[in-house]
Enzyme design. Structure first.
Site, PDB file in Angstrom:
ATOM      1  N   ASP A   1      -2.673   9.244   7.547  1.00 33.68           N
ATOM      2  CA  ASP A   1      -1.839   8.209   6.930  1.00 33.68           C
ATOM      3  C   ASP A   1      -0.443   8.730   6.620  1.00 33.68           C
ATOM      4  O   ASP A   1       0.504   7.953   6.508  1.00 33.68           O
ATOM      5  CB  ASP A   1      -2.509   7.693   5.658  1.00 33.68           C
ATOM      6  CG  ASP A   1      -3.752   6.907   6.037  1.00 33.68           C
ATOM      7  OD1 ASP A   1      -4.815   7.533   6.231  1.00 33.68           O
ATOM      8  OD2 ASP A   1      -3.653   5.683   6.183  1.00 33.68           O
TER       9      ASP A   1
ATOM     10  N   ASN B   1      -5.253  11.757   4.634  1.00 31.41           N
ATOM     11  CA  ASN B   1      -6.107  10.826   5.393  1.00 31.41           C
ATOM     12  C   ASN B   1      -7.200  10.322   4.458  1.00 31.41           C
ATOM     13  O   ASN B   1      -7.269  10.725   3.280  1.00 31.41           O
ATOM     14  CB  ASN B   1      -6.693  11.514   6.629  1.00 31.41           C
ATOM     15  CG  ASN B   1      -7.313  10.506   7.593  1.00 31.41           C
ATOM     16  OD1 ASN B   1      -6.656   9.549   8.003  1.00 31.41           O
ATOM     17  ND2 ASN B   1      -8.570  10.699   7.960  1.00 31.41           N
TER      18      ASN B   1
ATOM     19  N   ARG C   1       0.860  -1.193   0.000  1.00 36.10           N
ATOM     20  CA  ARG C   1       0.000   0.000   0.000  1.00 36.10           C
ATOM     21  C   ARG C   1       0.897   1.244   0.000  1.00 36.10           C
ATOM     22  O   ARG C   1       1.895   1.282   0.727  1.00 36.10           O
ATOM     23  CB  ARG C   1      -0.946   0.005   1.212  1.00 36.10           C
ATOM     24  CG  ARG C   1      -1.942  -1.167   1.161  1.00 36.10           C
ATOM     25  CD  ARG C   1      -3.115  -0.978   2.064  1.00 36.10           C
ATOM     26  NE  ARG C   1      -3.975   0.106   1.645  1.00 36.10           N
ATOM     27  CZ  ARG C   1      -4.951   0.602   2.408  1.00 36.10           C
ATOM     28  NH1 ARG C   1      -5.162   0.117   3.609  1.00 36.10           N
ATOM     29  NH2 ARG C   1      -5.711   1.571   1.956  1.00 36.10           N
TER      30      ARG C   1
HETATM   31  O1  MRU Z   1      -7.460   2.594   3.815  1.00 35.44           O
HETATM   32  P1  MRU Z   1      -7.397   2.423   5.310  1.00 35.44           P
HETATM   33  O2  MRU Z   1      -8.642   1.874   5.896  1.00 35.44           O
HETATM   34  O3  MRU Z   1      -6.160   1.664   5.742  1.00 35.44           O
HETATM   35  O4  MRU Z   1      -7.249   3.909   5.809  1.00 35.44           O
HETATM   36  C1  MRU Z   1      -7.271   4.207   7.158  1.00 35.44           C
HETATM   37  C2  MRU Z   1      -7.391   5.648   7.411  1.00 35.44           C
HETATM   38  O5  MRU Z   1      -7.458   6.475   6.551  1.00 35.44           O
HETATM   39  C3  MRU Z   1      -7.315   6.040   8.798  1.00 35.44           C
HETATM   40  O6  MRU Z   1      -8.167   7.076   9.074  1.00 35.44           O
HETATM   41  C4  MRU Z   1      -5.861   6.402   9.000  1.00 35.44           C
HETATM   42  O7  MRU Z   1      -5.062   5.303   8.654  1.00 35.44           O
HETATM   43  C5  MRU Z   1      -5.550   6.814  10.301  1.00 35.44           C
HETATM   44  S1  MRU Z   1      -4.945   5.454  11.154  1.00 35.44           S
HETATM   45  C6  MRU Z   1      -5.128   5.495  12.771  1.00 35.44           C
END
Ligand code: MRU
Length: 363
Positions: free
Chosen positions: A241, A251, A90
């Site tokens: 993120d 984010n 990712r």
């Molecule tokens: O695509 P994801 O579900 O991994 O994305 C998660 C998010 O965007 C969260 O809000 C972010 O990672 C903050 S983590 C505590």
């Protein structure tokens, strides 16, 4: 956080067997199912398929994925291969690259015979630090929440987006950690949980808040504006993120719109994140890679039928053109403050450097 009243972490490590057990988040909130990860392929699949998700948990899982790999073959070639495979899972959450870089820097100079044990110990350290940092974020965020005056019914209404809770970390969560701290302290709190189309991570947030007994209400993403305008929200707290050197925040897609609405309505917009989310090598938000995900996430919906059997429904024709950016960037000027494990700071380069004067390395 609690599941059925029992304190539980999202990642269980077994040092004897050199495996970890994770919650398959693709099956939540309808089923709680633990999955064993015992190979590089399984770790990469868990991150890529979003069985584990959320920036800090992705980082901890990648660290263990590397340690699991080296338990069978700790050669230079396998170490490099594992870092490459896990690093490609990712792109946006920098915690993944931070964790892998930290492991690689430590392990590369060691003799292969020593690597497996050191890797396991370091992965465990990364997981423990995540727990401690998120607990600290909770306490700092609690201080901020205690200074707010509830606008409605004497209850502190906090809106969040996506899932930046316990499930996105090893424990406590980032954005939800202050909420849990407030609830555990006995403050009357209520969370507005936006659904977060298309992957619906808000439903994970609702599930974990329910497990811990925190009052909450799920809303469609598009309902955020009316609630913010109507004085039904005292603060918005989201996770991150990746935070660029100038304080811009990547984010989950939809975060930016909430920040805009907060600014227009004079409501504080906070971003909670640990140091592993900071990327000083990234000058600003424009340099943050944004993950573009499979269009079927928009074309299809998943759930269970009336008998409880998992089902997928198509809501668009297979050929319909869709765009599916998974994250957006909120400019630093829209962020009221960052909540970190070291304290609260404005989202700016100088303030971040004052809080984190030491280098934070991602390669
Ligand atoms: O695509 P994801 O579900 O991994 O994305 C998660 C998010 O965007 C969260 O809000 C972010 O990672 C903050 S983590 C505590």
């Amino acid at each position: 956080m609690n599941i059925d009243g029992i304190p539980t972490r999202t990642l269980r490590a077994d040092p004897e067997r050199r495996v970890i057990d994770i919650i398959d988040q693709t099956r939540l909130p309808l089923a709680l199912h633990w999955v064993r990860v015992g190979s590089l392929e399984a770790a990469a699949h868990a991150i890529r398929s979003m069985q584990v998700r959320g920036a800090p948990l992705i980082g901890a899982t990648a660290a263990y994925g590397l340690a699991i790999t080296l338990a069978n073959d700790a050669s230079d070639a396998r170490l490099e291969e594992a870092v490459t495979v896990l690093g490609a899972t990712r792109p946006t959450a920098v915690n993944l690259h931070w964790a892998l870089a930290r492991m690689r820097r430590l392990l590369t100079p060691l003799a292969p015979a020593r690597r497996a044990d050191v890797a396991w110990t370091e992965a465990a350290a990364i997981a423990e630090e995540d727990v401690a940092q998120n607990a600290a974020i909770g306490q700092h965020g609690l201080g901020l929440l205690c200074r707010l005056t509830p606008r409605h019914d004497g209850v502190l209404n906090v809106m969040t987006h996506c899932n930046a809770g316990w499930l996105a970390t090893v424990d406590h969560g980032t954005a939800l950690s202050p909420l849990y701290a407030a609830h555990d302290k006995g403050l009357p709190v209520h969370a507005w949980v936006s659904e977060t189309r298309p992957r619906n991570q808000g439903l994970l947030t609702a599930w974990e808040l329910a497990q811990h007994g925190v009052p909450h209400t799920v809303i469609a993403d598009n309902a955020a504006g009316i609630l913010l305008r109507a004085g039904r929200v005292d603060a918005v707290i989201v996770g991150a993120d990746r935070i660029a050197a100038n304080g811009d925040v990547a984010n989950k897609v939809g975060t930016y719109l909430k920040a805009l609405a907060c600014t227009d309505n004079n409501i504080p917009f906070y971003v909670a994140a640990p140091r592993s989310t900071l990327d000083f090598a990234c000058p600003d938000g424009a340099a943050i890679p944004i993950e573009e995900r499979d269009g079927d996430e928009l074309r299809e919906v998943h759930g269970v039928d009336p008998r409880g059997v998992p089902a997928t429904l198509r809501q668009l024709t297979p050929g319909e053109a869709v765009a599916n950016p998974a994250f957006d960037v909120t400019p630093a000027r829209l962020v009221s403050a960052l909540i970190t494990e070291r304290g609260i700071c404005p989202a700016s380069r100088d303030d971040l450097l004052a809080l984190y004067p030491e280098p934070i390395l991602h390669d």
